[in-house]
Design an enzyme around this catalytic site. Sequence first.
Site, PDB file in Angstrom:
ATOM      1  N   GLY A  46       8.115 -27.999   1.309  1.00 56.68           N
ATOM      2  CA  GLY A  46       8.263 -26.596   0.896  1.00 56.68           C
ATOM      3  C   GLY A  46       7.669 -26.266  -0.461  1.00 56.68           C
ATOM      4  O   GLY A  46       8.106 -25.321  -1.121  1.00 56.68           O
ATOM      5  N   ARG A  97      11.064 -24.569  23.264  1.00 55.08           N
ATOM      6  CA  ARG A  97      10.312 -23.577  22.487  1.00 55.08           C
ATOM      7  C   ARG A  97      10.723 -22.146  22.813  1.00 55.08           C
ATOM      8  O   ARG A  97      10.919 -21.336  21.914  1.00 55.08           O
ATOM      9  CB  ARG A  97       8.803 -23.763  22.682  1.00 55.08           C
ATOM     10  CG  ARG A  97       8.012 -22.781  21.822  1.00 55.08           C
ATOM     11  CD  ARG A  97       6.567 -23.150  21.708  1.00 55.08           C
ATOM     12  NE  ARG A  97       5.820 -22.784  22.892  1.00 55.08           N
ATOM     13  CZ  ARG A  97       4.498 -22.884  22.994  1.00 55.08           C
ATOM     14  NH1 ARG A  97       3.801 -23.360  21.974  1.00 55.08           N
ATOM     15  NH2 ARG A  97       3.879 -22.547  24.086  1.00 55.08           N
ATOM     16  N   MET A 122       5.613 -27.084  11.269  1.00 55.20           N
ATOM     17  CA  MET A 122       4.980 -28.064  12.152  1.00 55.20           C
ATOM     18  C   MET A 122       5.232 -27.822  13.631  1.00 55.20           C
ATOM     19  O   MET A 122       5.224 -28.775  14.421  1.00 55.20           O
ATOM     20  CB  MET A 122       5.454 -29.481  11.766  1.00 55.20           C
ATOM     21  CG  MET A 122       5.120 -29.882  10.355  1.00 55.20           C
ATOM     22  SD  MET A 122       3.357 -29.843  10.018  1.00 55.20           S
ATOM     23  CE  MET A 122       2.860 -31.329  10.872  1.00 55.20           C
ATOM     24  N   LEU A 125       3.431 -22.028  17.724  1.00 55.80           N
ATOM     25  CA  LEU A 125       4.077 -20.805  18.210  1.00 55.80           C
ATOM     26  C   LEU A 125       3.287 -20.261  19.397  1.00 55.80           C
ATOM     27  O   LEU A 125       2.046 -20.252  19.385  1.00 55.80           O
ATOM     28  CB  LEU A 125       4.144 -19.780  17.073  1.00 55.80           C
ATOM     29  CG  LEU A 125       5.002 -20.236  15.874  1.00 55.80           C
ATOM     30  CD1 LEU A 125       4.772 -19.340  14.666  1.00 55.80           C
ATOM     31  CD2 LEU A 125       6.484 -20.283  16.239  1.00 55.80           C
ATOM     32  N   HIS A 141      -3.675 -23.971   5.916  1.00 54.90           N
ATOM     33  CA  HIS A 141      -4.196 -25.174   6.556  1.00 54.90           C
ATOM     34  C   HIS A 141      -5.033 -25.965   5.547  1.00 54.90           C
ATOM     35  O   HIS A 141      -5.907 -25.391   4.883  1.00 54.90           O
ATOM     36  CB  HIS A 141      -5.060 -24.774   7.760  1.00 54.90           C
ATOM     37  CG  HIS A 141      -5.600 -25.959   8.496  1.00 54.90           C
ATOM     38  ND1 HIS A 141      -4.782 -26.888   9.109  1.00 54.90           N
ATOM     39  CD2 HIS A 141      -6.878 -26.393   8.686  1.00 54.90           C
ATOM     40  CE1 HIS A 141      -5.536 -27.827   9.652  1.00 54.90           C
ATOM     41  NE2 HIS A 141      -6.805 -27.550   9.409  1.00 54.90           N
ATOM     42  N   VAL A 193      -4.829 -23.162  17.742  1.00 52.16           N
ATOM     43  CA  VAL A 193      -4.335 -23.807  16.511  1.00 52.16           C
ATOM     44  C   VAL A 193      -5.405 -23.814  15.410  1.00 52.16           C
ATOM     45  O   VAL A 193      -6.553 -24.213  15.636  1.00 52.16           O
ATOM     46  CB  VAL A 193      -3.877 -25.255  16.831  1.00 52.16           C
ATOM     47  CG1 VAL A 193      -3.509 -26.006  15.559  1.00 52.16           C
ATOM     48  CG2 VAL A 193      -2.709 -25.213  17.791  1.00 52.16           C
ATOM     49  N   ASP A 194      -5.004 -23.328  14.212  1.00 51.45           N
ATOM     50  CA  ASP A 194      -5.858 -23.340  13.020  1.00 51.45           C
ATOM     51  C   ASP A 194      -7.206 -22.665  13.289  1.00 51.45           C
ATOM     52  O   ASP A 194      -8.266 -23.186  12.904  1.00 51.45           O
ATOM     53  CB  ASP A 194      -6.082 -24.780  12.516  1.00 51.45           C
ATOM     54  CG  ASP A 194      -4.762 -25.489  12.229  1.00 51.45           C
ATOM     55  OD1 ASP A 194      -3.813 -24.810  11.802  1.00 51.45           O
ATOM     56  OD2 ASP A 194      -4.678 -26.710  12.444  1.00 51.45           O
TER      57      ASP A 194
HETATM   58  C1  GRF Z   1       0.363 -27.961   3.214  1.00 56.11           C
HETATM   59  O1  GRF Z   1      -0.607 -28.860   2.771  1.00 56.11           O
HETATM   60  C2  GRF Z   1      -0.215 -27.032   4.248  1.00 56.11           C
HETATM   61  O2  GRF Z   1      -1.593 -26.882   4.126  1.00 56.11           O
HETATM   62  C3  GRF Z   1       0.082 -27.744   5.535  1.00 56.11           C
HETATM   63  O3  GRF Z   1       1.321 -28.367   5.333  1.00 56.11           O
HETATM   64  C4  GRF Z   1       1.476 -28.652   3.953  1.00 56.11           C
HETATM   65  C5  GRF Z   1       2.841 -28.139   3.551  1.00 56.11           C
HETATM   66  O4  GRF Z   1       3.208 -28.537   2.281  1.00 56.11           O
HETATM   67  N1  GRF Z   1       0.088 -26.820   6.652  1.00 56.11           N
HETATM   68  P1  GRF Z   1       4.547 -28.006   1.622  1.00 56.11           P
HETATM   69  O5  GRF Z   1       5.672 -28.290   2.613  1.00 56.11           O
HETATM   70  O6  GRF Z   1       4.393 -26.548   1.347  1.00 56.11           O
HETATM   71  O7  GRF Z   1       4.706 -28.816   0.374  1.00 56.11           O
END
Ligand code: GRF
Length: 236
Positions: A46, A97, A122, A125, A141, A193-194
């Site tokens: 976070g 889900r 993670m 959706l 990302h 995704v992404d």
């Molecule tokens: C980040 O590097 C983001 O790009 C990826 O997950 C990581 C999350 O980091 N999707 P954090 O939990 O905000 O420290």
Amino acid sequence: MSSNDGEIFEWKIIDKRQKSSGDWPDEPQESGNPRFRLGVLVSGSGSNLQALIDAIESKELPGVEIALVVSNNIDAYGLERAHKHSLQSMYLPWKHREESEAKLTTWLQLFHVDLIVLAGWMRILSANFLAQFPRRVINIHPALIPDDGTGSTYTTRDGTTIPVFRGLHAVQQALDAGVKVTGSTVHFVTPEVDAGPVICREEVAIQEGDTEESLHERLKALEHRLIVNAVRKLAS
Ligand code: GRF
């Protein structure tokens, strides 16, 4: 285990996380000022959530507030961060889900969330979920994505064409590919995704001897600026 066990567990956890006992978290208070309300979804440390908290507390994001933090992981440090700053936080088990997304939708609507920020979230959706929040879900990302989000290559500022690293372990993928430059991107979330349209992005040079950890740490430092900039842009 009965089919209700998940529910019961969930409510217990919410009890632990909230000051109240057994009820919904405090409902949002109406305020005279219309605010731009974020729902931040986390699965891990976070640090990007923290960047938003810090920016709001230091008045770098006027008119913006975090209405709700949700995690699919009870041990996510992101939940602790939310708790420390007295933000509403919810643990949402993600076994099925469809069910979990239905709950998430209810919560996001109940809390009048304007923008959903996937900050190290993670879970994928579904298209159905996303269709309810058009252009209102963004993701960070740790790789470079082209402007419209699609395509398999990206051209860096120095004119080099590199692959687009999507999905898990994007930082390691960049190292494995031997590219000299990678970066991070904030983009709108689409069902692929992404692969959504880019809001902001920054490049980072890969250094000799970089490991996934060292490179990801540098990327995160820039993500903390990017996510604040992206929210500022969308809130204005
Ligand atoms: C980040 O590097 C983001 O790009 C990826 O997950 C990581 C999350 O980091 N999707 P954090 O939990 O905000 O420290």
